[in-house]
Scaffold this motif. Structure first.
Motif, mmCIF file in Angstrom:
data_model
loop_
_atom_site.group_PDB
_atom_site.id
_atom_site.type_symbol
_atom_site.label_atom_id
_atom_site.label_comp_id
_atom_site.label_asym_id
_atom_site.label_seq_id
_atom_site.Cartn_x
_atom_site.Cartn_y
_atom_site.Cartn_z
ATOM 1 N N CYS A 60 6.851 5.021 8.514
ATOM 2 C CA CYS A 60 5.760 5.185 7.558
ATOM 3 C C CYS A 60 5.172 3.841 7.159
ATOM 4 O O CYS A 60 5.896 2.880 6.897
ATOM 5 C CB CYS A 60 6.253 5.886 6.295
ATOM 6 S SG CYS A 60 6.835 7.555 6.596
ATOM 7 N N GLU A 61 3.862 3.838 7.058
ATOM 8 C CA GLU A 61 3.146 2.634 6.620
ATOM 9 C C GLU A 61 3.666 2.141 5.272
ATOM 10 O O GLU A 61 3.797 0.937 5.059
ATOM 11 C CB GLU A 61 1.649 2.939 6.528
ATOM 12 C CG GLU A 61 0.834 1.754 6.022
ATOM 13 C CD GLU A 61 -0.617 2.109 5.732
ATOM 14 O OE1 GLU A 61 -1.010 3.264 5.968
ATOM 15 O OE2 GLU A 61 -1.342 1.217 5.259
ATOM 16 N N LYS A 62 3.960 3.067 4.361
ATOM 17 C CA LYS A 62 4.403 2.651 3.023
ATOM 18 C C LYS A 62 5.645 1.773 3.095
ATOM 19 O O LYS A 62 5.793 0.849 2.297
ATOM 20 C CB LYS A 62 4.665 3.877 2.135
ATOM 21 C CG LYS A 62 5.830 4.749 2.588
ATOM 22 C CD LYS A 62 6.106 5.889 1.621
ATOM 23 C CE LYS A 62 7.317 6.694 2.064
ATOM 24 N NZ LYS A 62 7.638 7.781 1.110
ATOM 25 N N ILE B 239 -1.272 -5.107 0.903
ATOM 26 C CA ILE B 239 -0.691 -5.130 2.247
ATOM 27 C C ILE B 239 -0.668 -3.705 2.825
ATOM 28 O O ILE B 239 -0.128 -2.787 2.204
ATOM 29 C CB ILE B 239 0.761 -5.672 2.223
ATOM 30 C CG1 ILE B 239 0.845 -7.022 1.504
ATOM 31 C CG2 ILE B 239 1.336 -5.746 3.642
ATOM 32 C CD1 ILE B 239 0.277 -8.192 2.254
ATOM 33 N N HIS B 240 -1.247 -3.562 3.990
ATOM 34 C CA HIS B 240 -1.309 -2.260 4.661
ATOM 35 C C HIS B 240 -1.041 -2.431 6.159
ATOM 36 O O HIS B 240 -1.013 -3.550 6.674
ATOM 37 C CB HIS B 240 -2.707 -1.639 4.500
ATOM 38 C CG HIS B 240 -2.978 -1.140 3.122
ATOM 39 N ND1 HIS B 240 -3.027 0.190 2.804
ATOM 40 C CD2 HIS B 240 -3.200 -1.821 1.961
ATOM 41 C CE1 HIS B 240 -3.279 0.331 1.508
ATOM 42 N NE2 HIS B 240 -3.393 -0.883 0.971
ATOM 43 N N CYS B 241 -0.878 -1.295 6.850
ATOM 44 C CA CYS B 241 -0.831 -1.290 8.310
ATOM 45 C C CYS B 241 -1.849 -0.264 8.770
ATOM 46 O O CYS B 241 -2.016 0.784 8.154
ATOM 47 C CB CYS B 241 0.557 -0.927 8.822
ATOM 48 S SG CYS B 241 1.848 -2.004 8.167
ATOM 49 N N ASN B 242 -2.500 -0.577 9.855
ATOM 50 C CA ASN B 242 -3.632 0.206 10.332
ATOM 51 C C ASN B 242 -3.201 1.339 11.260
ATOM 52 O O ASN B 242 -2.085 1.347 11.778
ATOM 53 C CB ASN B 242 -4.569 -0.732 11.099
ATOM 54 C CG ASN B 242 -6.005 -0.555 10.673
ATOM 55 O OD1 ASN B 242 -6.398 0.531 10.276
ATOM 56 N ND2 ASN B 242 -6.771 -1.621 10.775
ATOM 57 N N GLY C 197 0.804 -1.218 0.000
ATOM 58 C CA GLY C 197 0.000 0.000 0.000
ATOM 59 C C GLY C 197 0.841 1.275 0.000
ATOM 60 O O GLY C 197 1.996 1.284 0.421
ATOM 61 N N HIS C 198 0.232 2.326 -0.552
ATOM 62 C CA HIS C 198 0.831 3.673 -0.515
ATOM 63 C C HIS C 198 2.162 3.718 -1.282
ATOM 64 O O HIS C 198 2.386 2.919 -2.164
ATOM 65 C CB HIS C 198 0.965 4.150 0.935
ATOM 66 C CG HIS C 198 -0.302 3.937 1.701
ATOM 67 N ND1 HIS C 198 -1.378 4.789 1.624
ATOM 68 C CD2 HIS C 198 -0.703 2.919 2.501
ATOM 69 C CE1 HIS C 198 -2.366 4.316 2.377
ATOM 70 N NE2 HIS C 198 -1.984 3.187 2.911
ATOM 71 N N GLY C 199 3.059 4.638 -0.921
ATOM 72 C CA GLY C 199 4.335 4.764 -1.621
ATOM 73 C C GLY C 199 4.543 6.159 -2.185
ATOM 74 O O GLY C 199 3.593 6.897 -2.426
#
Ligand SMILES: [Zn+2]
Length: 185
Positions: free
Chosen positions: A27-29, A84-87, A9-11
């Motif tokens: 960072c989640e990314k 795939i992500h983190c909450n 996810g993200h980036g």
């Protein structure tokens, strides 16, 4: 040959959620990328799996939109799309992982359950929350069955510390990949 697309996810200019560990911003990314690449490497080493990733660095070519991710999956004729992500949540009271799918039936739901069980088994340090439906664009619009793993809460100090650890990321990726194998078995 099962064709799997992992989607960190993200980036790039979109960091996703941002957490703090010992004063350092995380960072989640970056977490999503690390865990997704571990999952991709682990699965690509197995016979009968062809693995692609929507990005393999902080930024692919230009910004990677949600539409680009779906197009990538469709173009590669994925049999399963795994985002795939983190909450994150405020105030920081939640912890654990969850797996989303689009509908309460069908292949996405079956895959989400398989991956959920594999993570629960392989990663006992992070609490299992639930498997649940969500209308996220990447789940709704991919031609392939699609799931989205929220690996843990960046707002929870325990989850964050674990997810930022290299060895843990490797285990987490392996657990997700094992869930994919269990789904196709
Ligand atoms: Zn995210």
């Amino acid at each position: 040959m099962n064709r799997i697309v992992f989607d960190p996810g993200h980036g790039g200019i979109d960091p996703g959620a941002v957490g703090k560990l010992n004063g350092v911003e995380i960072c989640e990314k970056d977490l999503a990328l690390a865990i997704a690449l571990e999952a991709a490497d682990w699965l690509a080493a197995k016979p009968d799996y062809h693995v692609e990733v929507t990005r393999d660095c902080d930024i692919a070519k230009g910004e990677l939109s949600l539409e680009d991710r779906v197009t990538f999956s469709d173009r590669h004729k994925a049999d399963l799309f795994v985002s795939i992500h983190c909450n994150a949540i405020a105030p920081p009271v939640a912890q654990g992982f969850e797996v989303f799918h689009y509908k309460w039936s069908g292949e996405g739901w079956t895959a989400a359950n398989a991956v959920f069980r594999a993570i629960a088994k392989g990663i006992p340090e992070i609490a299992p929350r639930s498997v649940k439906p969500a209308g996220f664009y990447v789940l709704r619009c991919t031609a392939a069955p699609a799931i989205l793993v929220e690996c843990g809460f960046m707002t929870d100090p325990n989850d964050l510390k674990l997810m930022a650890d290299k060895a843990f990321q490797k285990r987490y990726g392996a657990a997700i990949a094992q869930g994919v194998i269990n789904y196709f078995a």
